[in-house]
Design an enzyme around this catalytic site. Structure first.
Site, PDB file in Angstrom:
ATOM      1  N   ASN A  61      38.392  58.340  34.207  1.00  0.00           N
ATOM      2  CA  ASN A  61      37.698  57.047  34.175  1.00  0.00           C
ATOM      3  C   ASN A  61      36.931  56.874  32.869  1.00  0.00           C
ATOM      4  OD1 ASN A  61      36.050  59.108  35.319  1.00  0.00           O
ATOM      5  ND2 ASN A  61      34.638  57.602  36.144  1.00  0.00           N
ATOM      6  N   GLU A  63      34.130  54.360  31.288  1.00  0.00           N
ATOM      7  CA  GLU A  63      33.178  53.302  31.619  1.00  0.00           C
ATOM      8  C   GLU A  63      32.734  52.553  30.362  1.00  0.00           C
ATOM      9  OE1 GLU A  63      30.160  55.150  34.070  1.00  0.00           O
ATOM     10  OE2 GLU A  63      31.566  55.317  35.743  1.00  0.00           O
ATOM     11  N   CYS A  72      39.354  52.862  35.907  1.00  0.00           N
ATOM     12  CA  CYS A  72      39.447  54.064  36.752  1.00  0.00           C
ATOM     13  C   CYS A  72      40.433  55.070  36.148  1.00  0.00           C
ATOM     14  CB  CYS A  72      39.940  53.695  38.141  1.00  0.00           C
ATOM     15  SG  CYS A  72      38.784  52.755  39.127  1.00  0.00           S
ATOM     16  N   GLU A  74      42.909  56.611  37.639  1.00  0.00           N
ATOM     17  CA  GLU A  74      44.291  56.407  38.080  1.00  0.00           C
ATOM     18  C   GLU A  74      44.988  55.349  37.240  1.00  0.00           C
ATOM     19  OE1 GLU A  74      41.540  56.434  39.791  1.00  0.00           O
ATOM     20  OE2 GLU A  74      41.794  57.158  41.840  1.00  0.00           O
ATOM     21  N   CYS A 112      40.651  53.771  44.609  1.00  0.00           N
ATOM     22  CA  CYS A 112      40.122  52.464  45.009  1.00  0.00           C
ATOM     23  C   CYS A 112      41.289  51.505  45.271  1.00  0.00           C
ATOM     24  CB  CYS A 112      39.185  51.914  43.933  1.00  0.00           C
ATOM     25  SG  CYS A 112      40.031  51.205  42.507  1.00  0.00           S
ATOM     26  N   CYS A 115      43.406  50.450  42.235  1.00  0.00           N
ATOM     27  CA  CYS A 115      44.301  51.512  41.752  1.00  0.00           C
ATOM     28  C   CYS A 115      45.491  51.689  42.691  1.00  0.00           C
ATOM     29  CB  CYS A 115      43.535  52.820  41.591  1.00  0.00           C
ATOM     30  SG  CYS A 115      42.439  52.779  40.156  1.00  0.00           S
TER      31      CYS A 115
END
Ligand code: THU
Length: 157
Positions: A61, A63, A72, A74, A112, A115
């Site tokens: 990930n 940010e 993310c 993934e 999530c 993803c």
């Protein structure tokens, strides 16, 4: 009227029970958590994808101070795979995470919703199931496909 029950098949395993190929992918996902850039959440996620051309691509990930601009692990991994190995299909994906205490999360880490949707597209492109490995500290969940994580899915319009 009738009830429809959707069942998600999950195998719960310990690391030592996995095949060498599955262990390798979990190792890569765990390693990828170290390349996470998460100064805001301090939650470090790593993903590793085994491709049909033999490559293992990873993502973590990333940010951003403008929070919605973050990505993310993934999606970092699957978009990298799509951009750099466009002719290869996905075979297995593994996900691992370390929490704010810096330790690997106790429960297997599920992707999530966004993803799941992104990964599902690559499973569809592959034309076959893509195994999903969700790593926790001691317990690993093995799911047969991305679709099993997103049963009522939107894939066509
Ligand atoms: N995160 C992932 O990388 N993958 C997921 O599936 C869930 C959440 C990241 C996003 C954010 O950087 C941090 O974890 C906390 O939500």
């Amino acid at each position: 009227m009738k009830n429809i029950d959707i069942v998600i098949p999950i195998i719960s395993a310990r690391y030592s029970e996995l095949s060498p190929e599955q262990q390798r992918l979990i190792d890569e996902a765990r390693l990828a958590t170290r390349r996470s850039y998460a100064p805001y959440s301090h939650f470090n996620v790593g993903a590793a994808i085994k491709l049909s051309d033999g490559a293992i691509v990873t993502g973590a990930n990333q940010e951003n101070a403008a929070f919605p601009s973050s990505t993310c692990a993934e999606r970092t991994a699957c978009y990298y795979a799509g951009a750099n190995h466009p002719d290869a299909s996905f075979e297995i994906i593994a996900i691992a995470a370390r929490g704010t205490d810096g330790l690997e999360v106790e429960q297997p880490i599920p992707p999530c919703g966004a993803c799941r949707q992104a990964l599902l597209e690559y499973e569809k492109l592959a034309g076959h199931d893509v195994e999903v490995l969700l790593a926790g500290r001691d317990e690993i969940y093995i799911l047969p496909s991305v679709k099993s994580l997103l049963p009522l899915s939107f894939t066509d319009f």
